[in-house]
Structure formats: C-alpha cells, structure tokens
Design a protein around this motif. Structure first.
Motif, PDB file in Angstrom:
ATOM      1  N   LEU A  43     -33.240  -2.788 -20.534  1.00  0.00           N
ATOM      2  CA  LEU A  43     -34.666  -2.994 -19.562  1.00  0.00           C
ATOM      3  C   LEU A  43     -34.634  -3.804 -18.147  1.00  0.00           C
ATOM      4  O   LEU A  43     -35.440  -3.776 -17.325  1.00  0.00           O
ATOM      5  CB  LEU A  43     -35.931  -2.254 -19.945  1.00  0.00           C
ATOM      6  N   LEU A  65     -42.613   0.787 -19.476  1.00  0.00           N
ATOM      7  CA  LEU A  65     -41.591  -0.203 -19.136  1.00  0.00           C
ATOM      8  C   LEU A  65     -41.710  -1.343 -18.561  1.00  0.00           C
ATOM      9  O   LEU A  65     -40.802  -2.144 -18.009  1.00  0.00           O
ATOM     10  CB  LEU A  65     -40.961   0.562 -18.693  1.00  0.00           C
ATOM     11  N   ALA A  70     -38.100  -3.945 -16.997  1.00  0.00           N
ATOM     12  CA  ALA A  70     -37.989  -3.475 -15.914  1.00  0.00           C
ATOM     13  C   ALA A  70     -38.561  -3.699 -14.535  1.00  0.00           C
ATOM     14  O   ALA A  70     -40.258  -4.199 -14.792  1.00  0.00           O
ATOM     15  CB  ALA A  70     -38.344  -1.909 -15.971  1.00  0.00           C
ATOM     16  N   THR A 259     -33.892   3.311 -24.570  1.00  0.00           N
ATOM     17  CA  THR A 259     -33.327   2.413 -25.479  1.00  0.00           C
ATOM     18  C   THR A 259     -32.662   2.664 -26.480  1.00  0.00           C
ATOM     19  O   THR A 259     -32.178   1.347 -26.991  1.00  0.00           O
ATOM     20  CB  THR A 259     -34.512   1.108 -25.044  1.00  0.00           C
TER      21      THR A 259
END
Length: 299
Positions: A43, A65, A70, A259
């Motif tokens: 990510l 996240l 990310a 993931t």
C-alpha cells in the motif's frame, strides 16, 4: 463478528475442506468460476479512496491504510475534512455518492489531486426503513447509497483499471447481506445486492486484474448500530446474537484483505473473513451449522 469474502484469494481452500474438520464445503474455484490471485498489495504510495469516511468503519479504514503508507482521498457528505487533517498526504472531498454525478465528481476530484486510483472502498451506507409500506423515497435512498453507489463507482473506475490490468474494489456490505436484518427490509435487500454485485465483479473481471473484497460485519460499535436507525429493534437484535466489534477491528480486516497479510488477524477472524460466505453459499449450510464449526475451531 466480521465475515466476508475476498473472491480473488487463494486461501479459499484451507483446512475447512479437510474431512477431519466438518462440515466440508465445495471450492467453486475448481470449476474455473473464480480466478485466483497470487500476491498481496503493497500500500505504500498507493492512492486509496474511502467513502463514508467521516466516522465509523470508514474513518478507521482510512486511518489504518494511511498508517500502511497509502495516499488517501476521504469522502463523505460532511465531516471528512477533519479526518484528512489528521492524516498524512490526504485530501477530503465532500460528495453525495447517492447520485451518479456525485460519484463522478468524487473520482475526478481524487484523480486531480493524487492521480490514478488504485483502491476504492465503497463504505458509505445508510440503515433506514422498515417494510414494503415505507415511502418510495426511503427505498430509493437505501438503494442509491447501499447498492447503486457501488455500481456507479465501478462504472467510472473499471475502464482505467482494466486498461492497466490492476485495480481493487472493496465494498462494505453487512451480515445482513448474507442473512437478514430484522426490522429493516430496505437494509436487508440492498446489502444482499451489494454482496451479489461484489461477487459478480470478481467473477467477471478477476482474470483481467481486478481484485474484489466484501466486508460483512454483523455488529460494529458505530453510530449506525447505537442509534438503531434501522427501526424495529434491529440494533438490539444484533447486540444480542453476537459480540460487537470496534471499528478499528473492521479496519484491520480490511487491511488484511487488501494486503493478504493474515498474520494481522487472529485465527478466528481470518477464518471468518475468507470462509463464512463460502460455507453459507456453497455448502447450503444454516447459520447454526456455521456457528458449530466456529465453536469447534475456537475450542
């Protein structure tokens, strides 16, 4: 309890198919219906869009996240800007995803800031209405936000994803999409539709690089559950039949699905995430059968 299905996952065929761990289920991938995916997703620097991000599961997913590296576009009707200020490399977009134009505006705004979208979390939802006698506006709103928003987002994401050969779509449905929500027909019907649409996406586009997950939590400690807006005592029923998760636990499941990092989850949660829908859909089992399996595994 959190259950769901990552239809692109290879781990669908684990020890629940072992005769020593009854009851068995049928792995539909053997018929070539569901494509497999060999790896997870890093990510870091990926562009993630999360709807319904001002609170609850959406906010927790965005935070988790973002911690994984990310870049985030967070969206809600109101309040997502406060979340974006607390994140790293994040922007907020106020959008009404209950319309196709609202989804278009969100996707275009996200791309203009962070570039192409890698992962889209269709998390926004409403729990409204009770029965078929509800006003048409109530049913229309439930369908627009809980189901059509997923379709509208996919319509404007898929062309780019299919061209690239990569994309990830995660919808937040509900255990009501697998069973039923006592007290709310609109919620039950639209959440079943969300699960079906996620499965259709995976079957149709999985071989072209699309990964799909669908989160189906039974009860999460959010305003939706605690305000019991579904009516008919539905929130009380949810609390009575099982443990209530915190939003952060749901976010951990979402991260694991994206993931493929099962080490992030306790064994029971990993089993629920990848197997419960398979058990119900493919083996024709009742909820009691499923709970018996889970109790056996926990014991």
């Amino acid at each position: 309890e959190m259950c769901g299905r990552d239809w692109s996952s290879d781990v669908c065929s684990s020890d629940l198919s072992n005769p020593s761990s009854p009851p068995p289920y049928r792995d539909t991938r053997s018929a070539g219906r569901i494509p497999t995916y060999d790896g997870g997703m890093d990510l870091r620097d990926r562009h993630v869009v999360v709807t319904g991000a001002a609170g609850g599961i959406g906010s927790a997913i965005a935070k988790r996240l973002n911690d994984a590296g990310a870049r985030l576009t967070v969206s809600d009707l109101h309040g997502a800007d406060a979340l974006a200020r607390d994140l790293t490399d994040a922007v907020s977009v106020a959008a009404d995803i209950g319309t196709e134009s609202g989804n278009i505006d969100l996707i275009e705004a996200a791309r203009s800031t962070h570039g192409e979208i890698d992962l889209f979390f269709a998390n926004a939802g409403v729990a409204i209405g009770t029965d078929p006698m509800d006003a048409e506006g109530t049913w229309d709103t439930a369908f627009a936000i809980n189901l059509h928003a997923h379709r509208w987002a996919a319509r404007h994401l898929l062309p780019s994803w299919l061209e690239r050969g990569e994309g990830y779509f995660c919808s937040t449905a509900s255990a009501a999409g697998l069973l039923a929500q006592i007290g709310s027909a609109p919620y039950s019907v639209t959440k079943h539709g969300a699960v079906a649409f996620a499965e259709w996406l995976a079957i149709t586009y999985g071989a072209r690089g699309l990964r799909v997950s669908c989160l189906c939590p039974q009860g999460v400690n959010t305003n939706m559950l605690n305000s019991d807006v579904a009516g008919g005592g539905g929130g009380d029923v949810v609390r009575a039949v099982g443990s209530v998760l915190e939003a952060e636990e749901g976010a951990e499941v979402a991260l694991a699905a994206a993931t493929k990092d099962l080490e992030r989850l306790p064994g029971e949660a990993a089993d629920l995430l990848y197997h419960l829908l398979v058990l119900l859909a493919d083996a024709g089992l009742s909820p009691e059968d499923v709970y018996a399996v889970l109790r056996q595994r926990q014991g």
